[in-house]
Write a protein that holds these residues in place. Structure first.
Motif, PDB file in Angstrom:
ATOM      1  N   PRO A  40      -1.103  -0.868  -2.021  1.00  0.00           N
ATOM      2  CA  PRO A  40      -0.532   0.350  -1.414  1.00  0.00           C
ATOM      3  C   PRO A  40      -0.830   1.581  -2.255  1.00  0.00           C
ATOM      4  O   PRO A  40      -0.628   1.585  -3.467  1.00  0.00           O
ATOM      5  N   LEU A  41      -1.310   2.646  -1.603  1.00  0.00           N
ATOM      6  CA  LEU A  41      -1.774   3.830  -2.326  1.00  0.00           C
ATOM      7  C   LEU A  41      -1.310   5.123  -1.653  1.00  0.00           C
ATOM      8  O   LEU A  41      -1.956   6.155  -1.764  1.00  0.00           O
ATOM      9  N   SER A  42      -0.180   5.089  -0.962  1.00  0.00           N
ATOM     10  CA  SER A  42       0.326   6.304  -0.317  1.00  0.00           C
ATOM     11  C   SER A  42       0.819   7.322  -1.327  1.00  0.00           C
ATOM     12  O   SER A  42       0.981   8.501  -0.987  1.00  0.00           O
ATOM     13  N   SER A  43       1.062   6.932  -2.578  1.00  0.00           N
ATOM     14  CA  SER A  43       1.433   7.906  -3.607  1.00  0.00           C
ATOM     15  C   SER A  43       0.305   8.890  -3.872  1.00  0.00           C
ATOM     16  O   SER A  43       0.539   9.997  -4.354  1.00  0.00           O
ATOM     17  N   VAL A  44      -0.924   8.479  -3.546  1.00  0.00           N
ATOM     18  CA  VAL A  44      -2.093   9.351  -3.738  1.00  0.00           C
ATOM     19  C   VAL A  44      -2.546   9.975  -2.429  1.00  0.00           C
ATOM     20  O   VAL A  44      -2.769  11.190  -2.341  1.00  0.00           O
ATOM     21  N   HIS A  45      -2.678   9.159  -1.378  1.00  0.00           N
ATOM     22  CA  HIS A  45      -3.315   9.616  -0.145  1.00  0.00           C
ATOM     23  C   HIS A  45      -2.370   9.761   1.034  1.00  0.00           C
ATOM     24  O   HIS A  45      -2.805  10.142   2.125  1.00  0.00           O
ATOM     25  N   GLY A  46      -1.091   9.474   0.860  1.00  0.00           N
ATOM     26  CA  GLY A  46      -0.144   9.659   1.947  1.00  0.00           C
ATOM     27  C   GLY A  46      -0.277   8.596   3.018  1.00  0.00           C
ATOM     28  O   GLY A  46      -0.487   7.412   2.728  1.00  0.00           O
ATOM     29  N   VAL A  71       4.469   9.617  -7.726  1.00  0.00           N
ATOM     30  CA  VAL A  71       5.368   9.677  -6.579  1.00  0.00           C
ATOM     31  C   VAL A  71       4.881  10.770  -5.643  1.00  0.00           C
ATOM     32  O   VAL A  71       4.308  11.778  -6.084  1.00  0.00           O
ATOM     33  N   ARG A  72       5.079  10.537  -4.372  1.00  0.00           N
ATOM     34  CA  ARG A  72       4.681  11.505  -3.342  1.00  0.00           C
ATOM     35  C   ARG A  72       5.753  11.504  -2.266  1.00  0.00           C
ATOM     36  O   ARG A  72       6.322  10.452  -1.934  1.00  0.00           O
ATOM     37  N   PRO A  84       6.467   5.781  -4.178  1.00  0.00           N
ATOM     38  CA  PRO A  84       6.196   5.670  -5.616  1.00  0.00           C
ATOM     39  C   PRO A  84       5.091   4.657  -5.914  1.00  0.00           C
ATOM     40  O   PRO A  84       4.749   3.821  -5.077  1.00  0.00           O
ATOM     41  N   ARG A  85       4.569   4.717  -7.128  1.00  0.00           N
ATOM     42  CA  ARG A  85       3.594   3.742  -7.615  1.00  0.00           C
ATOM     43  C   ARG A  85       3.612   3.768  -9.133  1.00  0.00           C
ATOM     44  O   ARG A  85       3.669   4.852  -9.751  1.00  0.00           O
ATOM     45  N   VAL A  86       3.571   2.586  -9.766  1.00  0.00           N
ATOM     46  CA  VAL A  86       3.482   2.483 -11.220  1.00  0.00           C
ATOM     47  C   VAL A  86       2.437   1.429 -11.554  1.00  0.00           C
ATOM     48  O   VAL A  86       2.185   0.502 -10.766  1.00  0.00           O
ATOM     49  N   TRP A 126       2.318  -1.749  -9.001  1.00  0.00           N
ATOM     50  CA  TRP A 126       3.284  -1.894  -7.905  1.00  0.00           C
ATOM     51  C   TRP A 126       3.341  -0.562  -7.163  1.00  0.00           C
ATOM     52  O   TRP A 126       3.318   0.512  -7.789  1.00  0.00           O
ATOM     53  N   GLY A 127       3.412  -0.631  -5.848  1.00  0.00           N
ATOM     54  CA  GLY A 127       3.466   0.605  -5.086  1.00  0.00           C
ATOM     55  C   GLY A 127       3.947   0.389  -3.668  1.00  0.00           C
ATOM     56  O   GLY A 127       4.120  -0.744  -3.203  1.00  0.00           O
ATOM     57  N   GLN A 128       4.150   1.498  -2.979  1.00  0.00           N
ATOM     58  CA  GLN A 128       4.579   1.476  -1.590  1.00  0.00           C
ATOM     59  C   GLN A 128       3.613   2.304  -0.744  1.00  0.00           C
ATOM     60  O   GLN A 128       2.927   3.209  -1.245  1.00  0.00           O
ATOM     61  N   GLY A 129       3.563   1.976   0.535  1.00  0.00           N
ATOM     62  CA  GLY A 129       2.716   2.711   1.469  1.00  0.00           C
ATOM     63  C   GLY A 129       3.415   2.873   2.805  1.00  0.00           C
ATOM     64  O   GLY A 129       4.404   2.196   3.102  1.00  0.00           O
ATOM     65  N   PHE A 130       2.900   3.779   3.612  1.00  0.00           N
ATOM     66  CA  PHE A 130       3.449   3.960   4.950  1.00  0.00           C
ATOM     67  C   PHE A 130       2.362   4.412   5.900  1.00  0.00           C
ATOM     68  O   PHE A 130       1.308   4.911   5.492  1.00  0.00           O
ATOM     69  N   LYS A 131       2.627   4.233   7.170  1.00  0.00           N
ATOM     70  CA  LYS A 131       1.707   4.661   8.216  1.00  0.00           C
ATOM     71  C   LYS A 131       2.511   5.193   9.403  1.00  0.00           C
ATOM     72  O   LYS A 131       3.416   4.507   9.899  1.00  0.00           O
TER      73      LYS A 131
END
Length: 694
Positions: A195-201, A451-452, A467-469, A486-491
């Motif tokens: 998951p890379l939404s902390s960078v690219h949303g 974090v984004r 977030p992402r660490v 570790w991270g989270q993503g969304f769509k």
């Protein structure tokens, strides 16, 4: 149909007003690495052991033009000294960072690999990437979809020079069709897993794929390549690049016709790309890019059973036009401060005529014939800054916003002359601020936290906090590096999912993912041997799924878990020989059900060998193994497709100073396999060509 807006965007606009002031991280020198012959997990960087940390004006990951990486040898330019340039990855974090300082799992497909294998399109270049399965029903005329770590194609963000190209209008939930991308102008492809939404949303639930094109910096070069092969295929591409003082330019274009293999699919496309750059006083840089593509694609529709089982024998026809344009400005006013601004525009227009799918075992109604005109316009603005804080710390602050407008004019045709409109028209604004903190020590430890917060003007959708660490540590007593992230993503729901009158649902919630990976990287024989292993797990909540009804519609109901192991190995036993290989085991399941996800092979593997017996002669052999997988079509119902092994061969010979002969054979052993029910693979497919360079 326009979804009502909320006041959430006013808060996002206020946050975006704080644009960052930055410079690049102060971190330890990266460990030396050998060049990777093929795409493997965590590929070795062509790093100089004495190289310094990121330059103050490093490229924005959403920018366009020359990527800050080692330029790979091409057919139209002399190869640079790969031991003198450090690879900077622009996709894995908000600011470019050396490959060996990143804690995640990353692959890089270089220009050198693309030319060695004589790949024709981006889909070919991605087939051997660890952790990624690529399916293309119908061959080059069909849609090419990538499944990253077992998740859906629409849950991976795909970018061209950092410009988002996912299409929310299509009935695949917003994925991108890789069929339309030729490799001629590509410098390299970066694949970041997790998951890379902390960078690219939005859309970066499974990870990110960033396709970076070539700019004009470096020696002047011009080239022409013409090739042809079985089934009546041919390809002609040309390129021109160079620089004069602070200015540089690169121009490329070509035409491709895949002919008509056994699957009866066909793709014909023309493309052109332009890159213009200028070095500015005070370590400034300005770059603009433009790309145009027009493609005519023919194949049997999805779920039709293909050439073997389709009842309706008329092919689906798609006429696709794409425009991508970007402008980037960078400046480093001090040694500890740098800023970057970029803007982009993406337009995709598709006219599709489909004969539909006749009723069958899986669906007693079938899919009606359809005539559709889709249009997507997306404008993006991004601002980012980096500040070196000292003691190995750096801080990144910025924000971005994009506006996308999607329209689909569609008419469904049923029997007896009955027709039904099936159109929608939606738009939205999405964006927000992001921040990252990086730390790099002199004893081999690196860490990052990001974090984004994303806002949208769509009503009923709360701000998304992502977030992402991650961290990595190179052990001092053995050549082994431990890493984890570790991270989270969304769509956001696609426009099709929200607005399609037949199955759309305006009350859909965003999909969310949470995932982690942990692994080891080992180095031996002065980094001529590299091995990596990683365990990963990603869980998707509120997965959008189809509910048969009545009435049939899309709903949030599924929770999907994907977990597995990735392994990769590369070795250079001799200066003329490069070996690599890897495998991926992926276990996916829909929680609380016995259903099996389609198009998810549990096992995948690849091995590759490259040999240069003479300075003027290069040979490549690649074998790809794909395990059995479940697929389905309307006329057949569920079908388990057999495992297969495909072997490809390629060679090139520089028979004089300015010309190279090329020869390649796809599916060398004439393996009979299917990537989708009823769509047989092309048989043995030889190709021959000539490259002329100046």
């Amino acid at each position: 149909m326009t979804r009502p807006r909320s006041r959430a965007w006013s808060a996002a606009a206020a946050l975006l007003a704080a644009v960052a002031f930055t410079s690049v991280p102060a971190s330890a020198d990266p460990p030396p690495a050998a060049a990777a012959p093929t795409a493997t997990s965590d590929p070795p960087a062509a790093a100089d052991p004495t190289a310094t940390s990121d330059p103050p004006a490093a490229a924005d990951p959403t920018a366009t033009g020359d990527p800050p990486a080692a330029a790979a040898p091409t057919a139209t330019s002399d190869p640079p000294d790969s031991d003198s340039v450090e690879v900077l990855v622009v996709t894995a974090s908000a600011t470019p960072r050396p490959l060996d300082e990143l804690p995640g799992t990353i692959d890089i497909v270089s220009r050198d690999e693309i030319e060695l294998r004589r790949d024709l399109e981006v889909a070919d270049a991605l087939r051997a990437v660890t952790g990624l399965y690529l399916g293309q029903p119908g061959g080059r005329g069909g849609r090419a979809s990538l499944y990253l770590r077992g998740l859906d194609p629409n849950q991976t963000i795909v970018m061209l020079d950092g410009i988002r190209v996912n299409d929310p209008n299509n009935n695949r939930g917003g994925s991108f069709d890789l069929t339309t991308l030729d490799v001629e102008s590509i410098e390299r492809i970066e694949i970041v897993r997790g998951p890379l939404s902390s960078v690219h949303g939005a859309d970066a639930m499974a990870g990110a794929v960033n396709i970076l094109t070539r700019g004009g910096r470096g020696p002047d070069a011009a080239g022409l390549e013409v090739s042809g092969g079985r089934y009546g295929q041919y390809r002609a591409v040309a390129s021109l690049r160079g620089e004069r003082g602070p200015l540089d330019a690169a121009l490329s274009g070509g035409w491709v016709d895949t002919g008509t293999p056994e699957s009866e699919s066909r793709a014909r496309s023309g493309h052109a790309a332009l890159s213009l750059g200028a070095r500015l006083p005070g370590d400034g840089d300005l770059r603009g890019t433009f790309r145009y593509l027009n493609a005519d694609l023919e194949a049997f529709p999805d779920d039709s059973g293909g050439v073997e089982s389709a009842v309706f024998r008329t092919l689906e026809e798609r006429d696709v036009e794409e425009i991508t344009a970007g402008l980037r400005y960078e400046q480093a006013p001090t040694e500890w401060l740098a800023v970057a601004l970029s803007g982009s525009y993406y337009r995709r227009q598709e006219h599709r005529t489909s004969p539909g799918v006749a009723p069958g075992v899986r669906d007693p109604v079938g899919i009606p014939a359809e005539v559709t005109d889709d249009l997507l316009d997306r404008y993006t603005f991004r601002a980012r800054g980096t500040a070196a804080l000292g003691a190995g710390f750096s801080f990144v602050l910025g924000g971005d916003v994009y506006h996308e407008d999607g329209r689909s004019d569609s008419l469904l045709a049923f029997g007896s002359g009955f027709t039904l409109p099936n159109s929608f028209d939606l738009e939205r604004v999405v964006g927000g601020p992001f921040a990252e903190l990086h730390y790099g020590s002199a004893f081999g430890f690196t860490a990052e936290a990001a974090v984004r917060v994303d806002f949208t003007d769509e009503s009923g959708i709360d701000p998304q906090v992502m977030p992402r660490v991650g961290a990595s540590y190179r052990l001092p007593w053995v050549p082994v590096e431990v890493h984890g992230a570790w991270g989270q993503g969304f769509k956001l729901p696609s426009f099709f999912a929200l607005g399609n009158p037949t199955v759309g649902n305006p009350d859909l919630d965003p999909e969310r993912s949470v995932g982690f990976d942990a692994g080891l990287r080992a180095f031996a024989w002065e980094d001529r041997i590299r091995a990596s292993v990683a365990y990963f797990q990603t869980t998707v909540k509120d997965q959008i799924d189809f509910e048969e009804g009545p009435p049939p519609r899309l709903v949030n109901r599924s929770e999907v878990r994907a977990r597995g192991v990735e392994f990769a190995l590369s070795a250079a036993p001799h200066e003329t020989v490069d070996l690599s290989g890897g495998f991926t085991f992926t276990d996916t399941d829909i929680r609380g059900t016995d259903e099996e996800l389609r198009n998810r092979p549990r096992w995948r593997g690849q091995v590759a060998a490259a040999w240069r017996p003479l300075e003027t002669l290069r040979l490549s052999l690649t074998a790809l193994f794909v395990g059995s997988l479940l697929d389905s079509s309307i006329p057949t119902g569920d079908v388990r497709l057999d495992a297969y092994t495909r072997v490809d061969f390629a060679t090139s010979w520089d028979f004089c100073e300015f010309a190279t002969l090329t020869f390649a054979v796809d599916n060398l052993l004439d393996q009979d396999y299917e990537e989708a029910v009823g769509f047989p693979s092309p048989g043995v497919n030889p190709r021959v060509g000539i490259v002329i360079r100046y």
